[in-house]
Design a protein around this motif. Structure first.
Motif, PDB file in Angstrom:
ATOM      1  N   GLY A   9       0.789  -1.224   0.000  1.00  0.00           N
ATOM      2  CA  GLY A   9       0.000   0.000   0.000  1.00  0.00           C
ATOM      3  C   GLY A   9       0.826   1.281   0.000  1.00  0.00           C
ATOM      4  O   GLY A   9       0.500   2.240  -0.699  1.00  0.00           O
ATOM      5  N   ALA A  41      -4.046  -2.364  -1.781  1.00  0.00           N
ATOM      6  CA  ALA A  41      -4.833  -1.143  -1.939  1.00  0.00           C
ATOM      7  C   ALA A  41      -3.933   0.071  -1.699  1.00  0.00           C
ATOM      8  O   ALA A  41      -2.927  -0.018  -0.998  1.00  0.00           O
ATOM      9  CB  ALA A  41      -5.992  -1.153  -0.958  1.00  0.00           C
ATOM     10  N   ASP A  44      -3.747   3.888   2.911  1.00  0.00           N
ATOM     11  CA  ASP A  44      -4.589   3.374   4.004  1.00  0.00           C
ATOM     12  C   ASP A  44      -6.008   3.047   3.554  1.00  0.00           C
ATOM     13  O   ASP A  44      -6.941   3.025   4.367  1.00  0.00           O
ATOM     14  CB  ASP A  44      -4.664   4.415   5.140  1.00  0.00           C
ATOM     15  CG  ASP A  44      -3.298   4.649   5.767  1.00  0.00           C
ATOM     16  OD1 ASP A  44      -2.516   3.689   5.819  1.00  0.00           O
ATOM     17  OD2 ASP A  44      -3.042   5.793   6.194  1.00  0.00           O
ATOM     18  N   THR A  45      -6.182   2.808   2.260  1.00  0.00           N
ATOM     19  CA  THR A  45      -7.535   2.595   1.720  1.00  0.00           C
ATOM     20  C   THR A  45      -8.312   1.527   2.479  1.00  0.00           C
ATOM     21  O   THR A  45      -9.501   1.710   2.792  1.00  0.00           O
ATOM     22  CB  THR A  45      -7.441   2.197   0.229  1.00  0.00           C
ATOM     23  OG1 THR A  45      -6.769   3.235  -0.461  1.00  0.00           O
ATOM     24  CG2 THR A  45      -8.813   1.989  -0.374  1.00  0.00           C
ATOM     25  N   THR A  46      -7.660   0.390   2.766  1.00  0.00           N
ATOM     26  CA  THR A  46      -8.398  -0.706   3.423  1.00  0.00           C
ATOM     27  C   THR A  46      -8.915  -0.268   4.792  1.00  0.00           C
ATOM     28  O   THR A  46     -10.075  -0.524   5.135  1.00  0.00           O
ATOM     29  CB  THR A  46      -7.511  -1.961   3.551  1.00  0.00           C
ATOM     30  OG1 THR A  46      -6.905  -2.213   2.273  1.00  0.00           O
ATOM     31  CG2 THR A  46      -8.312  -3.170   3.964  1.00  0.00           C
ATOM     32  N   ASP A  48      -9.593   2.756   5.692  1.00  0.00           N
ATOM     33  CA  ASP A  48     -10.676   3.720   5.467  1.00  0.00           C
ATOM     34  C   ASP A  48     -11.978   2.996   5.127  1.00  0.00           C
ATOM     35  O   ASP A  48     -13.054   3.384   5.590  1.00  0.00           O
ATOM     36  CB  ASP A  48     -10.315   4.689   4.331  1.00  0.00           C
ATOM     37  CG  ASP A  48      -9.107   5.544   4.689  1.00  0.00           C
ATOM     38  OD1 ASP A  48      -8.755   5.597   5.897  1.00  0.00           O
ATOM     39  OD2 ASP A  48      -8.505   6.135   3.769  1.00  0.00           O
ATOM     40  N   LEU A  49     -11.882   1.945   4.320  1.00  0.00           N
ATOM     41  CA  LEU A  49     -13.084   1.190   3.946  1.00  0.00           C
ATOM     42  C   LEU A  49     -13.689   0.482   5.169  1.00  0.00           C
ATOM     43  O   LEU A  49     -14.909   0.459   5.336  1.00  0.00           O
ATOM     44  CB  LEU A  49     -12.752   0.176   2.840  1.00  0.00           C
ATOM     45  CG  LEU A  49     -12.424   0.790   1.463  1.00  0.00           C
ATOM     46  CD1 LEU A  49     -11.891  -0.280   0.506  1.00  0.00           C
ATOM     47  CD2 LEU A  49     -13.647   1.475   0.856  1.00  0.00           C
ATOM     48  N   GLY A  72     -10.616  -1.913  -2.817  1.00  0.00           N
ATOM     49  CA  GLY A  72      -9.361  -1.157  -2.679  1.00  0.00           C
ATOM     50  C   GLY A  72      -8.319  -1.658  -3.664  1.00  0.00           C
ATOM     51  O   GLY A  72      -7.689  -0.877  -4.394  1.00  0.00           O
ATOM     52  N   GLN A  75      -9.101  -0.885  -7.386  1.00  0.00           N
ATOM     53  CA  GLN A  75      -8.701   0.457  -7.819  1.00  0.00           C
ATOM     54  C   GLN A  75      -7.236   0.490  -8.209  1.00  0.00           C
ATOM     55  O   GLN A  75      -6.871   0.969  -9.283  1.00  0.00           O
ATOM     56  CB  GLN A  75      -8.889   1.466  -6.680  1.00  0.00           C
ATOM     57  CG  GLN A  75     -10.318   1.785  -6.342  1.00  0.00           C
ATOM     58  CD  GLN A  75     -10.385   2.792  -5.197  1.00  0.00           C
ATOM     59  OE1 GLN A  75      -9.471   3.601  -5.008  1.00  0.00           O
ATOM     60  NE2 GLN A  75     -11.446   2.733  -4.435  1.00  0.00           N
ATOM     61  N   SER A  76      -6.381  -0.036  -7.323  1.00  0.00           N
ATOM     62  CA  SER A  76      -4.951   0.109  -7.620  1.00  0.00           C
ATOM     63  C   SER A  76      -4.547  -0.746  -8.817  1.00  0.00           C
ATOM     64  O   SER A  76      -3.704  -0.331  -9.612  1.00  0.00           O
ATOM     65  CB  SER A  76      -4.078  -0.177  -6.391  1.00  0.00           C
ATOM     66  OG  SER A  76      -4.551  -1.263  -5.677  1.00  0.00           O
TER      67      SER A  76
END
Ligand code: ASP
Ligand code: MG
Length: 409
Positions: A9, A41, A44-46, A48-49, A72, A75-76
């Motif tokens: 990440g 992801a 820190d996307t995960t 945040d989700l 997540g 997206q990446s």
């Protein structure tokens, strides 16, 4: 040469980072390597989700939580594939399902059932670099299931195994595995090589470089791992079964502050007490780490064990519920403890290593509350506020800051 490269990440935290990763991939391809890319992801996307899900409900449906978290990585993967394509590199994103990764339906901790990497092979044969979402697979009922936090490591290693790749490179923001966490011990030295067993101990002791299950999978499928930094070209750490013959007794030290000690005090010294307590703990899904039973006195025993912080309340409840059944006196819980461990496959068959660890702690006036050992580690439970000091003492005693552990073939 076929290499699976996994980017974590922090290596994909922004569009700028994704462009940097694309550049790295281009360099590999220009060197003539065939690459399969696995991504985490962004940043820190995960987390945040997860936060969003719990803002909607205190108890998200596990299936839907996985469906959300999996986005997540999607997206990446799509962004990185786009970025590669825009630079004239043929690339295609794949979800876990599209990449042929079949898992159980244990949402949040799914296990891999089988992998059919035909779609990835197909892409490679056509000169297309696959970019695969880490952390997710498809369950038998076609729903998305995730492999547990940090699971992109497992995706990469499992794909490397299924594709019979030459190695699996795990890119993160640290230059491999060190003799200790450099944030705690700045003089820690990067390790050139580690065995799977050593890495497994370090990962489960709290070294955050690799997911423990991923290392176990690499060991059972003999996948060579190269843990290295996205941001520097320094050597990194090779984790394999082919480590040099002569090894120092201790290779690295680790600390785990997220534990608690639970004790059952004054239980009669009779068969069946431990069996009852630990079967009830396992029924509640509580993972027990170290177990300690003192020599009995006056036909009474104390049994103590450690669990993860998050399980302490449940473990106390289970222990209290056992009290009447085993005629015990009391239950005590101590959350102010930590575990320090010395790890090294060189300690096998070498006497005096445990003594060295204990002397290092004694010299610093640090009391050892519990001890646990395996073939490749010695762990001590100590007061949490003394744990970093303990770690430094052991690191020093085994000369790890002098590069003692870095041995060349
Ligand atoms: N994104 C997931 C996590 O943060 C999986 C991974 O990064 O390996 O746990
Ligand atoms: Mg992550």
């Amino acid at each position: 040469m076929l290499i699976v490269q996994k980017f974590g990440g922090s290596s994909l935290a922004s569009i700028h980072h994704i462009q940097g990763v694309a550049k790295k991939i281009r360099e590999g391809l220009e060197d003539g390597q065939q690459l399969v890319i696995v991504v985490s992801a962004m940043g820190d996307t995960t987390d945040d989700l997860v936060e969003k899900a719990y803002a909607v409900t205190a108890q998200p449906t596990p299936r839907e939580l996985d469906a959300l978290l999996a986005t997540g990585e999607m997206q990446s993967a799509a962004l990185l594939a786009m970025c590669l394509e825009s630079e004239g590199i043929r690339a295609q994103s794949f979800t876990g399902a599209q990449a042929g990764l079949a898992t159980t339906a244990d949402y949040g901790r799914a296990r891999i059932l089988h992998i059919d990497p035909t779609p990835l092979r197909h892409a490679l044969e056509h000169g297309t670099t696959p970019v695969v979402t880490g952390f997710q697979g498809v369950a038998p009922d076609h729903s998305i299931a995730t492999l547990g936090r940090g699971g992109s490591d497992l995706t990469a290693i499992a794909l490397a195994g299924a594709l019979d790749a030459d190695r699996c490179e795990i890119y993160s923001d640290v230059a491999g595995v060190f003799t200790a966490d450099p944030r705690i011990i700045p003089s820690a030295v990067p390790l050139r090589t580690l065995s799977f067993d050593e890495m497994m101990e370090l990962a489960s002791q709290g070294a955050q470089v690799l997911q423990t299950q991923a290392v176990a999978y690499a060991k059972s499928h003999d996948v060579v791992i190269h843990a290295r930094s996205t941001f520097s070209d320094s050597g990194g750490t090779i984790i394999s079964n082919r480590t040099p013959g002569v090894k120092p007794a201790v290779t690295a030290v680790a600390i785990n502050r997220h534990i608690a000690k639970v004790g059952l005090v004054g239980v009669p010294d009779a068969p069946g007490v431990a069996a009852l307590l630990f079967s009830r703990l396992s029924q509640r899904g509580i993972n027990v780490d170290l177990v300690f039973q003192a020599l009995s006195h006056d036909h009474l025993n104390d049994i103590a064990f450690t669990v993860e912080d998050k399980d302490a309340a449940a473990a106390e409840e289970v222990a209290r519920a056992c009290l009447p059944d085993v005629n015990g006196r009391d239950v005590v819980v101590d959350r102010s403890v930590a575990k320090v461990s010395a790890v090294g496959s060189g300690m096998l068959g070498r006497p005096g290593v445990a003594a060295g660890v204990f002397q290092a702690l004694a010299g610093a006036g640090i009391n050892i509350q519990m001890i646990g050992t395996s073939e490749v580690k010695i762990s001590c439970i100590v007061a949490r506020d003394k744990a970093e000091h303990a770690l430094r003492r052991i690191h020093q005693a085994f000369l790890l800051d002098e590069g003692q552990a870095v041995i060349e073939d």
